[in-house]
Design a protein around this motif. Structure first.
Motif, mmCIF file in Angstrom:
data_model
loop_
_atom_site.group_PDB
_atom_site.id
_atom_site.type_symbol
_atom_site.label_atom_id
_atom_site.label_comp_id
_atom_site.label_asym_id
_atom_site.label_seq_id
_atom_site.Cartn_x
_atom_site.Cartn_y
_atom_site.Cartn_z
ATOM 1 N N ARG A 122 -5.406 4.181 1.243
ATOM 2 C CA ARG A 122 -4.020 4.516 1.039
ATOM 3 C C ARG A 122 -4.361 4.589 -0.676
ATOM 4 N N GLN A 123 -3.756 4.848 -1.371
ATOM 5 C CA GLN A 123 -3.745 5.571 -2.150
ATOM 6 C C GLN A 123 -4.149 4.733 -3.940
ATOM 7 N N VAL A 124 -3.285 3.766 -3.118
ATOM 8 C CA VAL A 124 -2.576 2.681 -4.240
ATOM 9 C C VAL A 124 -2.435 1.828 -3.928
ATOM 10 N N ALA A 125 -1.988 0.076 -4.024
ATOM 11 C CA ALA A 125 -2.093 -0.753 -3.540
ATOM 12 C C ALA A 125 -1.670 -1.592 -5.312
ATOM 13 N N LEU A 133 0.978 -1.528 -0.235
ATOM 14 C CA LEU A 133 -0.251 0.202 -0.406
ATOM 15 C C LEU A 133 0.987 1.019 -0.283
ATOM 16 N N VAL A 134 -0.165 2.246 -0.447
ATOM 17 C CA VAL A 134 1.122 3.167 -1.202
ATOM 18 C C VAL A 134 0.533 4.778 -1.115
ATOM 19 N N ASN A 135 0.748 5.905 -0.829
ATOM 20 C CA ASN A 135 0.337 7.379 -0.418
ATOM 21 C C ASN A 135 1.268 7.985 -1.712
ATOM 22 N N PRO A 136 1.371 8.042 -2.558
ATOM 23 C CA PRO A 136 2.358 8.207 -3.701
ATOM 24 C C PRO A 136 3.043 10.152 -2.854
ATOM 25 N N VAL A 154 -6.238 -5.749 12.422
ATOM 26 C CA VAL A 154 -4.921 -5.398 11.858
ATOM 27 C C VAL A 154 -5.739 -4.009 11.343
ATOM 28 N N VAL A 155 -5.106 -3.502 10.524
ATOM 29 C CA VAL A 155 -5.673 -1.782 9.923
ATOM 30 C C VAL A 155 -5.506 -1.924 8.844
ATOM 31 N N PRO A 156 -7.539 -1.839 7.978
ATOM 32 C CA PRO A 156 -7.796 -2.293 6.910
ATOM 33 C C PRO A 156 -7.536 -0.816 6.063
ATOM 34 N N VAL A 157 -6.492 -0.300 5.331
ATOM 35 C CA VAL A 157 -6.318 0.536 4.722
ATOM 36 C C VAL A 157 -6.014 0.390 3.691
ATOM 37 N N THR A 164 -3.046 12.172 1.482
ATOM 38 C CA THR A 164 -3.182 11.910 2.625
ATOM 39 C C THR A 164 -4.225 11.556 3.035
ATOM 40 N N VAL A 165 -4.829 10.213 3.072
ATOM 41 C CA VAL A 165 -6.208 10.351 3.598
ATOM 42 C C VAL A 165 -5.736 9.282 5.154
ATOM 43 N N ASP A 166 -6.317 9.127 6.429
ATOM 44 C CA ASP A 166 -6.380 8.474 7.020
ATOM 45 C C ASP A 166 -6.353 6.795 7.005
#
Length: 135
Positions: A18-21, A5-8, A105-108, A13-15
């Motif tokens: 994530r923006q990209v998987a 998971l990535v926040n480019p 887990v933290v599902p993001v 950035t959203v808590d």
């Protein structure tokens, strides 16, 4: 793990997600939209959005476990909420947090939230579908 998971840089950035998987696994798993049904088929948390969100995430975790996965393998979530308004966000996030605590887990993963007029039965306030990738 098959999902990164990535926040480019350059995107907000959203808590909550994530923006990209990035998926590198070999099996794609599509989980049908999960509503707040308990294992007995009864609706959990009638009238309680947070309780229903929690149950949806628990059901996704159960479905993933049946095929050897966890919420860490989720590449994308789509959340459908009946009569959505932004003031419901704290309830939605409370349900996610409660499920995360129970599951450890933290599902993001990337997520889309869509307001809808109705779901399958009047008692259901939310439905969550998932796409996962497993090694």
């Amino acid at each position: 793990m098959a999902i990164t998971l990535v926040n480019p840089e350059g995107l907000p950035t959203v808590d909550a997600y994530r923006q990209v998987a990035v998926a590198s696994g070999s099996r794609t798993v599509f989980i049908a939209g999960q509503v707040a049904w308990g294992s007995d088929g009864a609706t959990v948390g009638v009238g309680d959005l947070a309780a229903q969100v929690e149950q949806c995430y628990l059901n996704i975790a159960t479905a993933l476990a049946a095929v050897g996965g966890t919420l860490h393998d989720v590449a994308k979530l789509t959340v459908y909420v009946v009569d959505w308004t932004p003031d419901q966000m704290p309830l939605l996030m409370d349900g996610v947090s409660r499920a995360a605590e129970r599951l450890g887990v933290v599902p993001v993963p990337p997520a889309t939230l869509i307001g809808v007029a109705a779901l399958d039965v009047p008692e259901h306030l939310v439905e969550v579908e998932a796409t996962a990738v497993l090694d």
